[in-house]
Design a protein around this motif. Sequence first.
Motif, PDB file in Angstrom:
ATOM      1  N   VAL A   1       1.195   7.122   9.166  1.00  0.00           N
ATOM      2  CA  VAL A   1       1.520   8.558   9.102  1.00  0.00           C
ATOM      3  C   VAL A   1       0.244   9.341   9.341  1.00  0.00           C
ATOM      4  CG1 VAL A   1       2.309  10.463   7.620  1.00  0.00           C
ATOM      5  CG2 VAL A   1       3.368   8.201   7.395  1.00  0.00           C
ATOM      6  N   CYS A   2       0.270  10.258  10.313  1.00  0.00           N
ATOM      7  CA  CYS A   2      -0.867  11.186  10.454  1.00  0.00           C
ATOM      8  C   CYS A   2      -0.428  12.444  11.180  1.00  0.00           C
ATOM      9  CB  CYS A   2      -2.060  10.523  11.136  1.00  0.00           C
ATOM     10  SG  CYS A   2      -1.847  10.200  12.865  1.00  0.00           S
ATOM     11  N   ASN A   3      -1.321  13.423  11.184  1.00  0.00           N
ATOM     12  CA  ASN A   3      -1.066  14.698  11.848  1.00  0.00           C
ATOM     13  C   ASN A   3      -0.857  14.466  13.345  1.00  0.00           C
ATOM     14  OD1 ASN A   3      -1.851  17.231  13.314  1.00  0.00           O
ATOM     15  ND2 ASN A   3      -2.083  17.966  11.213  1.00  0.00           N
ATOM     16  N   GLU A   4       0.078  15.199  13.928  1.00  0.00           N
ATOM     17  CA  GLU A   4       0.415  14.977  15.342  1.00  0.00           C
ATOM     18  C   GLU A   4      -0.766  15.196  16.289  1.00  0.00           C
ATOM     19  OE1 GLU A   4       2.963  17.636  17.521  1.00  0.00           O
ATOM     20  OE2 GLU A   4       2.665  19.273  16.108  1.00  0.00           O
TER      21      GLU A   4
ATOM     22  N   ILE B   1       9.495  13.001  11.955  1.00  0.00           N
ATOM     23  CA  ILE B   1       8.523  14.056  12.274  1.00  0.00           C
ATOM     24  C   ILE B   1       8.648  15.178  11.257  1.00  0.00           C
ATOM     25  CG2 ILE B   1       8.309  13.607  14.783  1.00  0.00           C
ATOM     26  CD1 ILE B   1      10.334  15.832  15.269  1.00  0.00           C
ATOM     27  N   GLY B   2       7.528  15.835  10.995  1.00  0.00           N
ATOM     28  CA  GLY B   2       7.528  16.979  10.075  1.00  0.00           C
ATOM     29  C   GLY B   2       8.175  18.189  10.741  1.00  0.00           C
ATOM     30  N   GLU B   3       8.509  19.188   9.907  1.00  0.00           N
ATOM     31  CA  GLU B   3       9.302  20.313  10.437  1.00  0.00           C
ATOM     32  C   GLU B   3       8.559  21.134  11.501  1.00  0.00           C
ATOM     33  OE1 GLU B   3       8.909  21.309   6.202  1.00  0.00           O
ATOM     34  OE2 GLU B   3       9.273  23.386   6.862  1.00  0.00           O
ATOM     35  N   HIS B   4       7.219  21.110  11.500  1.00  0.00           N
ATOM     36  CA  HIS B   4       6.486  21.911  12.492  1.00  0.00           C
ATOM     37  C   HIS B   4       5.965  21.094  13.675  1.00  0.00           C
ATOM     38  CE1 HIS B   4       6.966  25.250   9.953  1.00  0.00           C
ATOM     39  NE2 HIS B   4       6.034  24.932   9.060  1.00  0.00           N
TER      40      HIS B   4
ATOM     41  N   ILE C   1       0.865  -1.194   0.000  1.00  0.00           N
ATOM     42  CA  ILE C   1       0.000   0.000   0.000  1.00  0.00           C
ATOM     43  C   ILE C   1       0.895   1.234   0.000  1.00  0.00           C
ATOM     44  CG2 ILE C   1      -1.950  -1.084   1.205  1.00  0.00           C
ATOM     45  CD1 ILE C   1      -0.871   0.421   3.782  1.00  0.00           C
ATOM     46  N   ASN C   2       0.282   2.393  -0.270  1.00  0.00           N
ATOM     47  CA  ASN C   2       1.062   3.637  -0.249  1.00  0.00           C
ATOM     48  C   ASN C   2       0.749   4.434   1.012  1.00  0.00           C
ATOM     49  OD1 ASN C   2       2.434   3.311  -2.659  1.00  0.00           O
ATOM     50  ND2 ASN C   2       0.682   4.068  -3.840  1.00  0.00           N
ATOM     51  N   ARG C   3       1.798   4.947   1.626  1.00  0.00           N
ATOM     52  CA  ARG C   3       1.641   5.917   2.713  1.00  0.00           C
ATOM     53  C   ARG C   3       2.180   7.243   2.219  1.00  0.00           C
ATOM     54  NH1 ARG C   3      -1.612   3.617   6.150  1.00  0.00           N
ATOM     55  NH2 ARG C   3      -0.759   2.064   7.548  1.00  0.00           N
ATOM     56  N   ARG C   4       1.559   8.341   2.670  1.00  0.00           N
ATOM     57  CA  ARG C   4       2.076   9.642   2.248  1.00  0.00           C
ATOM     58  C   ARG C   4       3.410   9.931   2.931  1.00  0.00           C
ATOM     59  NH1 ARG C   4      -2.365  12.071   5.775  1.00  0.00           N
ATOM     60  NH2 ARG C   4      -1.314  13.095   7.526  1.00  0.00           N
ATOM     61  N   ALA C   5       4.236  10.749   2.271  1.00  0.00           N
ATOM     62  CA  ALA C   5       5.471  11.222   2.906  1.00  0.00           C
ATOM     63  C   ALA C   5       5.049  12.164   4.033  1.00  0.00           C
ATOM     64  CB  ALA C   5       6.313  11.952   1.886  1.00  0.00           C
ATOM     65  N   VAL C   6       5.892  12.292   5.036  1.00  0.00           N
ATOM     66  CA  VAL C   6       5.569  13.096   6.213  1.00  0.00           C
ATOM     67  C   VAL C   6       5.408  14.575   5.822  1.00  0.00           C
ATOM     68  CG1 VAL C   6       6.650  13.920   8.348  1.00  0.00           C
ATOM     69  CG2 VAL C   6       6.632  11.490   7.814  1.00  0.00           C
ATOM     70  N   LEU C   7       4.234  15.143   6.173  1.00  0.00           N
ATOM     71  CA  LEU C   7       4.005  16.580   5.940  1.00  0.00           C
ATOM     72  C   LEU C   7       4.466  17.370   7.176  1.00  0.00           C
ATOM     73  CD1 LEU C   7       0.418  16.283   4.389  1.00  0.00           C
ATOM     74  CD2 LEU C   7       2.611  16.484   3.183  1.00  0.00           C
ATOM     75  N   ALA C   8       4.406  18.677   7.087  1.00  0.00           N
ATOM     76  CA  ALA C   8       5.011  19.524   8.140  1.00  0.00           C
ATOM     77  C   ALA C   8       4.495  19.205   9.549  1.00  0.00           C
ATOM     78  CB  ALA C   8       4.780  20.988   7.803  1.00  0.00           C
ATOM     79  N   HIS C   9       3.215  18.834   9.678  1.00  0.00           N
ATOM     80  CA  HIS C   9       2.655  18.567  11.011  1.00  0.00           C
ATOM     81  C   HIS C   9       2.483  17.066  11.281  1.00  0.00           C
ATOM     82  CE1 HIS C   9       1.836  22.772  11.987  1.00  0.00           C
ATOM     83  NE2 HIS C   9       1.563  22.914  10.691  1.00  0.00           N
ATOM     84  N   ASP C  10       3.091  16.238  10.449  1.00  0.00           N
ATOM     85  CA  ASP C  10       2.879  14.780  10.557  1.00  0.00           C
ATOM     86  C   ASP C  10       3.927  14.077  11.411  1.00  0.00           C
ATOM     87  OD1 ASP C  10       0.661  14.724   8.934  1.00  0.00           O
ATOM     88  OD2 ASP C  10       1.721  14.001   7.149  1.00  0.00           O
TER      89      ASP C  10
END
Length: 351
Positions: free
Chosen positions: A138-141, A74-77, A23-32
Amino acid sequence: MNTHSIKAYGTVSATQPLQEMDINRRAVLAHDVELEILYCGICHSDLHSIHNDWGGTTYPIVPGHEILGRVTKIGEHVKNFKIEELVGVGCIVDSCGHCEYCEDGIEQFCDEGVTFSFNSPDKISGGMTYGGFAKTYVCNEKYVVHMPEFKDLAAAASLLCAGITVYSPLKHWGAAPGKKIGILGIGGLGHLAIKIAKAMGAEVIVFTTSPSKVEDAKRLGADEAVLSSDAEAMAKYNRKLHFIIDTVSAKHDVNTYLNLLRHDGTVVMVGLPVEPLEISAFDVVHGRRSFAGSNIGGIAETQEMLDFCFEHNITAESEIINIQDVNTAFDRLEKGDVKYRFVIDMASLKN
Ligand code: NAP
Ligand code: ZN
């Protein structure tokens, strides 16, 4: 959107066994936060979903929503999590964040519709969310919780759905010293309800259809356990209970239990049988009783529940399995043959 392929276990139809898939997971976004999944519990909701009991399952489906892991990115934020930290993800992985429900910390009732950790339209990546029977999540913190340092981590995974689903109504309906509470059904949810209600100070009476669980319920902490087919034993509790948490996953007679309530008492449904339940007007009119429901709990309450369970040394009685045995585990769960939660050791799924 930037994604990458990972290994997971899921099924392509209601009648096929689960099998390994990519399956595909998204790459980590800034708040992920990205976690490597260490353990994932198996909830009866996973079983209902793979069988499409409730309708609305989109295949392929990767179940799993009692996700315990270690942070790998972790994402940058991201402010609240560090690499290597032990964390959990339960049922909720997104919500609007600004409706009155989200603002009140009951994201599970989000006005715009909550995104569940699996089999939910994914507003960020498109497609459907894939659950925790996988190598990573992967999900938002905002939807990640801190895992206290439980001695038995595998046994703590199931708190992330089963634990919060019973903690929330026990707290809402006031489990406390002086309260006599019924727990109906001793499965994954029910056995944790016994432990949590006792830790809140309530007197706990358990109702089960399984003779083998009557004695075991006392070991789990129940004050009394009653075989529901024993009419005489049941009658002893007529009009005695302040409220009942009903965890039963199949159609059953709720009226019997309404009659065990004191005046103003409530049967709180958390189980999700497929067929509608019949309620006799007489059994709610008499005694001004209520029939209510409760759905998991919000993120802040999930963190509160984890800290409460850690403090009171509460985890699930767990049977640890390898992912390759997941179909046997689902067959056994369907037959009620588990004491009381299967948990998958995700190290058994190779990259
Ligand atoms: P489980 O481990 O299978 O436990 C369900 C228990 O219900 C069984 O152990 C059995 O207990 C009893 N039961 C099963 N069939 C019955 C029948 N025909 N008549 C009477 N009792 C029966 O399941 P679970 O993981 O605890 O989940 C329970 C239900 O809650 C499922 O429907 C699940 O989808 C739902 N759920 C809801 C939420 C929510 O937010 N509301 C969250 C998670 C799960 P005894 O052997 O003791 O009789
Ligand atoms: Zn669940």
